[in-house]
Design a protein around this motif. Structure first.
Motif, PDB file in Angstrom:
ATOM      1  N   HIS A  49     101.122  74.561  38.381  1.00  0.00           N
ATOM      2  CA  HIS A  49     100.177  75.670  38.408  1.00  0.00           C
ATOM      3  C   HIS A  49      98.766  75.172  38.696  1.00  0.00           C
ATOM      4  CE1 HIS A  49      98.360  79.497  37.467  1.00  0.00           C
ATOM      5  NE2 HIS A  49      97.548  78.887  36.619  1.00  0.00           N
ATOM      6  N   CYS A  52      98.603  73.976  42.464  1.00  0.00           N
ATOM      7  CA  CYS A  52      98.724  75.036  43.470  1.00  0.00           C
ATOM      8  C   CYS A  52      97.589  76.043  43.415  1.00  0.00           C
ATOM      9  CB  CYS A  52     100.047  75.764  43.302  1.00  0.00           C
ATOM     10  SG  CYS A  52     101.462  74.709  43.661  1.00  0.00           S
ATOM     11  N   SER A  53      96.916  76.179  42.286  1.00  0.00           N
ATOM     12  CA  SER A  53      95.874  77.194  42.176  1.00  0.00           C
ATOM     13  C   SER A  53      94.481  76.655  42.505  1.00  0.00           C
ATOM     14  CB  SER A  53      95.866  77.781  40.771  1.00  0.00           C
ATOM     15  OG  SER A  53      95.492  76.797  39.833  1.00  0.00           O
TER      16      SER A  53
END
Length: 97
Positions: A49, A52-53
């Motif tokens: 997370h 990817c963010s």
């Protein structure tokens, strides 16, 4: 290789022995063996997370966004008027009754 096999064999024998002793021991073993798996899955999810963010890094785009935000902050009026309802009523057109 035999040591690893013997370790898992002894673990399996322990699990079977505890299972035969009662359901409470089976549940405790399931929780104890499931916690490390749950922690590993949670860490993988958090890492993915976070990776990817992240916003993409490009040379010009962040600088332009910063300038726009600064202009916007300078133009914003943060004061709250003492009579907001009266000011809103003045702006509305009157309707014939």
């Amino acid at each position: 290789m035999e040591r690893i096999s013997a370790f898992f064999s002894s673990m399996w024998d322990t699990i079977l022995a505890k299972h035969q002793e009662g359901i409470y021991n089976t549940i405790c073993l399931g929780v104890l063996l499931g916690l490390p798996v749950l922690v590993i899955i949670t860490l993988i999810f958090i890492c993915c997370h976070c990776c990817c963010s992240r916003p993409g890094k490009s040379g010009q785009q962040p600088e332009q966004n910063k300038k726009k935000k600064k202009k916007k902050k300078d133009e914003e009026d943060l004061w709250i008027s003492a009579q907001p309802k009266l000011l809103q009523m003045e702006k509305r057109p009157s309707l014939p009754v």
